[in-house]
Scaffold this active site. Structure first.
Site, PDB file in Angstrom:
ATOM      1  N   ASN A  49      -1.592   2.230   5.568  1.00  0.00           N
ATOM      2  CA  ASN A  49      -0.965   1.157   5.267  1.00  0.00           C
ATOM      3  C   ASN A  49      -0.372   0.372   6.297  1.00  0.00           C
ATOM      4  O   ASN A  49       0.028   1.119   7.362  1.00  0.00           O
ATOM      5  CB  ASN A  49       0.507   1.906   4.443  1.00  0.00           C
ATOM      6  N   GLY A  50      -0.543  -0.775   6.138  1.00  0.00           N
ATOM      7  CA  GLY A  50      -0.273  -1.909   7.512  1.00  0.00           C
ATOM      8  C   GLY A  50      -1.526  -2.807   7.663  1.00  0.00           C
ATOM      9  O   GLY A  50      -2.621  -2.913   7.010  1.00  0.00           O
ATOM     10  N   TRP A  61      -2.563  -2.763  -1.653  1.00  0.00           N
ATOM     11  CA  TRP A  61      -2.233  -4.293  -1.867  1.00  0.00           C
ATOM     12  C   TRP A  61      -3.134  -4.911  -0.881  1.00  0.00           C
ATOM     13  O   TRP A  61      -2.887  -4.628   0.488  1.00  0.00           O
ATOM     14  CB  TRP A  61      -0.904  -4.416  -1.316  1.00  0.00           C
ATOM     15  N   CYS A 120       0.753  -1.115  -0.087  1.00  0.00           N
ATOM     16  CA  CYS A 120       0.078  -0.026  -0.155  1.00  0.00           C
ATOM     17  C   CYS A 120       0.837   1.282  -0.036  1.00  0.00           C
ATOM     18  O   CYS A 120       1.807   1.249   0.719  1.00  0.00           O
ATOM     19  CB  CYS A 120      -1.167  -0.123   1.275  1.00  0.00           C
ATOM     20  N   HIS A 128      18.278 -36.396  -7.659  1.00  0.00           N
ATOM     21  CA  HIS A 128      17.599 -36.978  -6.570  1.00  0.00           C
ATOM     22  C   HIS A 128      15.875 -36.494  -6.803  1.00  0.00           C
ATOM     23  O   HIS A 128      15.334 -36.356  -5.707  1.00  0.00           O
ATOM     24  CB  HIS A 128      18.053 -36.269  -5.089  1.00  0.00           C
ATOM     25  N   LYS A 144      12.703 -14.890 -10.294  1.00  0.00           N
ATOM     26  CA  LYS A 144      12.550 -14.011 -11.680  1.00  0.00           C
ATOM     27  C   LYS A 144      11.304 -14.433 -12.577  1.00  0.00           C
ATOM     28  O   LYS A 144      10.539 -13.525 -12.745  1.00  0.00           O
ATOM     29  CB  LYS A 144      13.695 -13.504 -12.100  1.00  0.00           C
ATOM     30  N   ARG A 174       3.979  -0.272  -4.684  1.00  0.00           N
ATOM     31  CA  ARG A 174       3.902  -0.941  -3.240  1.00  0.00           C
ATOM     32  C   ARG A 174       2.463  -1.705  -3.206  1.00  0.00           C
ATOM     33  O   ARG A 174       2.092  -2.399  -2.209  1.00  0.00           O
ATOM     34  CB  ARG A 174       3.903   0.209  -2.093  1.00  0.00           C
ATOM     35  N   GLU A 181      17.520 -17.410  -7.930  1.00  0.00           N
ATOM     36  CA  GLU A 181      17.287 -16.187  -8.176  1.00  0.00           C
ATOM     37  C   GLU A 181      16.621 -16.228  -9.515  1.00  0.00           C
ATOM     38  O   GLU A 181      15.512 -15.345  -9.607  1.00  0.00           O
ATOM     39  CB  GLU A 181      18.333 -15.170  -7.753  1.00  0.00           C
ATOM     40  N   GLU A 201       7.814 -14.884 -10.774  1.00  0.00           N
ATOM     41  CA  GLU A 201       7.599 -13.521 -10.253  1.00  0.00           C
ATOM     42  C   GLU A 201       6.656 -12.809 -11.465  1.00  0.00           C
ATOM     43  O   GLU A 201       5.553 -12.063 -11.168  1.00  0.00           O
ATOM     44  CB  GLU A 201       8.681 -12.476  -9.784  1.00  0.00           C
ATOM     45  N   LYS A 213       6.205  -4.568  -3.882  1.00  0.00           N
ATOM     46  CA  LYS A 213       7.696  -4.624  -3.743  1.00  0.00           C
ATOM     47  C   LYS A 213       8.015  -4.565  -2.436  1.00  0.00           C
ATOM     48  O   LYS A 213       9.241  -5.077  -1.992  1.00  0.00           O
ATOM     49  CB  LYS A 213       8.061  -3.142  -4.595  1.00  0.00           C
TER      50      LYS A 213
HETATM   51  C1  G6P Z   1       8.965  -8.681  -1.774  1.00  0.00           C
HETATM   52  C2  G6P Z   1       9.590  -8.073  -2.893  1.00  0.00           C
HETATM   53  C3  G6P Z   1      10.893  -9.007  -3.417  1.00  0.00           C
HETATM   54  C4  G6P Z   1      11.949  -8.776  -2.360  1.00  0.00           C
HETATM   55  C5  G6P Z   1      11.137  -9.218  -1.031  1.00  0.00           C
HETATM   56  C6  G6P Z   1      12.376  -8.819   0.119  1.00  0.00           C
HETATM   57  O1  G6P Z   1       8.626 -10.129  -1.882  1.00  0.00           O
HETATM   58  O2  G6P Z   1       8.741  -8.457  -4.120  1.00  0.00           O
HETATM   59  O3  G6P Z   1      11.343  -8.397  -4.676  1.00  0.00           O
HETATM   60  O4  G6P Z   1      12.904  -9.564  -2.607  1.00  0.00           O
HETATM   61  O5  G6P Z   1      10.105  -8.602  -0.753  1.00  0.00           O
HETATM   62  O6  G6P Z   1      12.287  -7.445   0.352  1.00  0.00           O
HETATM   63  P1  G6P Z   1      13.404  -6.464   0.838  1.00  0.00           P
HETATM   64  O7  G6P Z   1      12.918  -5.105   0.568  1.00  0.00           O
HETATM   65  O8  G6P Z   1      13.358  -6.861   2.165  1.00  0.00           O
HETATM   66  O9  G6P Z   1      14.768  -6.818   0.227  1.00  0.00           O
END
Ligand code: G6P
Length: 615
Positions: free
Chosen positions: A101-102, A75, A2, A511, A492, A27, A488, A495, A610
């Site tokens: 937000n929260g 969100w 948010c 395995h 990606k 956000r 990673e 996501e 994010k």
């Molecule tokens: C969310 C984001 C990710 C990020 C993770 C941790 O899931 O979508 O891209 O890696 O949070 O966020 P931070 O800000 O703590 O690195």
């Protein structure tokens, strides 16, 4: 999680708020809304399901006048994303509008109490409970808005950044924070509120970052904002100058923020290393390591806590710190660590890694480790965010604002800081040979140029991605330093393209995952010429024997793997522990181009946000 924005001043609030919401859309983006008050004390609220552009379309033919307003991009946590649950929420009297937000954790108890007293609710959100509670207190006790806000917040358990408008006082906005970020921007005869500084930097660079339990009262016509705590005691906040420019938060000609941020990486890494690496003197200087030398070099153990992409960087950090500094390192998901009753004490150092500096689980993990006496070191990107303020010391990664929801440049920035930290600590502890140290410092300094060479292969990666958009599953393999890169790469792809992908240590394929391999299955394997090269070659043979499709990330000029693989991307040679800084890039590009080919919303993938400021 948010985004909130507020404006009070001499301009029309609506365009400022909409622009601000667009900057904060990373956000959350499942619904959006705005509340405006005119000088004639008319309160207008427009809200809708969808993105900020949907709100704009919805409000196009409506009256959006007024020089005071608040706005929100959501969100969803409590209540599905629809226009009723969208913020702002209005109190029963119709006087107050709130954005939040929260999470209000005890909202159910508070709601029951209010319902017993005859208050009716429009939405299923926790936020509406808060505005109804403030309104109820104001009416019942006949107190002013600030007193009602203070009394209400004392009853609230949870996290919040809020801003409240009162129809009867168009010259005032009240805002407050606990565990969710909030910034007040101070302009000339105008004030701004934001979840971060991005909505306000085009109007002012003077900001105040609120601390937990702070309440801000902004008044039109006053030169300064006023800050108090829940007991109405005045708090003095220093006005800070924010060092952000518009270019950093705009796309700069790229179709998506994610692509811009991938291509920015060579410059970002240079910024990250500036003033910290001195190649002429063969030296890495981190002020945190100088200031806290004793705590850091005597660490009995290091525990790294993080989430998401930052957790993947942590896995690389573990290998760097163990190999270079000979300190045992554990890597924990912050969300698990916080509930795990960990055995830690003052001889442990906890490193918290976070791009946003606001992740709720990472903050909670820090608090727990602090209570148990550990020394806390933060590695963050967002300047002035909560985690750097909660830690004993740390290093910013200085890669500039990251706006694409899928993290890219923050990952390589985090790995770079971890490398510099390992080098500085390794030297201080005497665990790295001088020749190795000198070679690593020099090579790290050369990485941005080598990254550019990888980026030159963007067209090749785009062509590869077109071949594989059919796939429903992907497997990513790597070993050693490249195992976290495989994780990673898979993250990606998941996501932003919604294709199922798994990262695995290459040797573990036999395995389990090998059962999945058939002619449909693309396998991305980082098979560079490192000490486990022969083993990786065997893995490729195993995949080919089962007709799997191999996309190999190979060392420049390695004809052997190139001949075996269906597709390949070449990486310049580098020292093994620095390889992730290069091998990550083709995987970022692959995910990006596949998502674009599939027509997905790269910068704002569904269901994600994010900055995750809730549990
Ligand atoms: C969310 C984001 C990710 C990020 C993770 C941790 O899931 O979508 O891209 O890696 O949070 O966020 P931070 O800000 O703590 O690195």
């Amino acid at each position: 999680m948010c985004g909130i924005v507020g404006y009070l001043g001499k301009r029309d609030a609506y365009p400022v708020l909409i622009k601000g919401l667009k900057r904060l859309e990373y956000r959350g983006y499942d619904s959006a809304g705005v509340a405006l008050i005119t000088d004639q004390k008319e309160l207008r609220v427009y809200k809708t399901k969808g993105k900020v552009s949907d709100l704009e379309a919805y409000a196009q033919d409506k009256d959006t006048s007024g020089c005071a307003g608040i706005a929100h991009t959501r969100w969803a946590t409590h209540g599905e994303p629809n226009s009723t649950n969208a913020h702002p929420h209005i109190s029963a009297s119709g006087n107050l509008a709130i954005i939040h937000n929260g999470i209000i954790e005890n909202y159910a108890v508070l709601k029951e109490g209010l319902q017993r007293n005859g208050v009716t609710f429009q939405s299923s959100t926790d936020t509406e409970v808060l505005v109804q509670l403030i309104d109820y207190i104001q009416q019942k006790r006949n107190v002013d808005l600030l007193t009602a806000v203070r009394m209400a917040l004392r009853q609230v358990i949870g996290a919040y950044a809020i801003a409240i408008l009162d129809k009867n006082d168009p010259n005032k906005i009240i805002a407050a924070r606990k565990s969710s970020p909030l910034v007040v921007g101070v302009g000339e005869d105008e004030f701004f509120i934001g979840s971060d500084a991005s909505p306000l930097i085009e109007y002012t660079d003077k900001v105040v970052y609120l601390d937990d339990n702070d309440i801000a009262i902004i008044h039109r016509g006053e030169p300064e904002a006023e800050f108090v705590n829940f007991n109405n005691e005045k708090i003095d906040h220093e006005i800070q100058t924010v060092d952000l420019n518009l270019g950093q938060i705009e796309k700069g000609g790229y179709p998506h923020f994610m692509l811009k941020e991938i291509f920015e990486q060579p410059d970002c890494l240079q910024d990250c290393m500036r003033g910290r690496i001195n190649v002429d003197a063969n030296n890495v200087v981190l002020s945190a390591v100088i200031d806290y030398r004793k705590e850091l070099i005597n660490a009995r153990r290091i525990i790294i806590v993080a989430c998401g992409t930052s957790w993947h960087a942590s896995l690389i950090g573990k290998q760097l710190l163990e190999n270079i500094c000979q300190i045992p390192v554990e890597v924990e998901y912050a969300s698990e660590f916080r509930y795990s009753n960990p055995v830690i004490d003052s001889s442990d150092v906890v490193i918290a890694i976070s791009q946003s500096g606001e992740t709720a689980d990472t903050l909670a993990a820090i608090e727990l480790a602090k209570q148990r006496g550990a020394f806390i070191f933060g590695i963050c990107n967002a300047i002035g965010s909560s985690i750097p303020r909660a830690t004993h010391t740390g290093c910013y990664i200085h890669v500039g604002p990251e706006i694409g929801v899928a993290s890219t440049k923050a990952f390589t920035g985090q790995v770079t800081v971890l490398t510099m930290l390992a080098l500085a600590l390794g030297k201080a502890r005497g665990t790295i040979k001088n020749d190795d140290y000198v070679a690593l410092v020099k090579e790290l300094n050369d990485i941005p140029e080598k990254m550019k060479k990888v980026l030159e292969q963007n067209d090749r990666v785009r062509d590869i991605s077109r071949v594989f958009t059919y796939a429903h599953n992907f497997l990513y393999l790597g070993r050693g330093y490249n195992y976290p890169v495989a994780l990673e790469g898979a993250l990606k792809l998941k996501e932003i393209s919604y294709i199922h992908a798994e990262g695995y240590p290459a040797a573990e394929m036999k395995h389990g995952p090998i059962a999945l391999i058939d002619e449909e299955m693309p396998v991305v394997i980082v098979a560079t010429q490192n000490p486990l090269y022969d083993k990786l070659m065997s893995n490729i043979q195993e995949i080919k024997a089962r007709k799997g499709r191999v996309i190999a990330i190979v060392s420049e000029g390695d004809e052997k793997v190139k001949a075996l693989a269906d597709e390949y991307v070449e990486l310049p040679h580098t020292i093994e522990c620095l390889e992730p800084l290069l091998s990550t890039i083709p995987l970022q590009l692959l995910a990006y181009h596949i998502a674009v080919c599939k027509g997905k919303d790269v910068d704002q993938p569904r269901n994600l946000a994010k900055s995750v400021t809730v549990e």
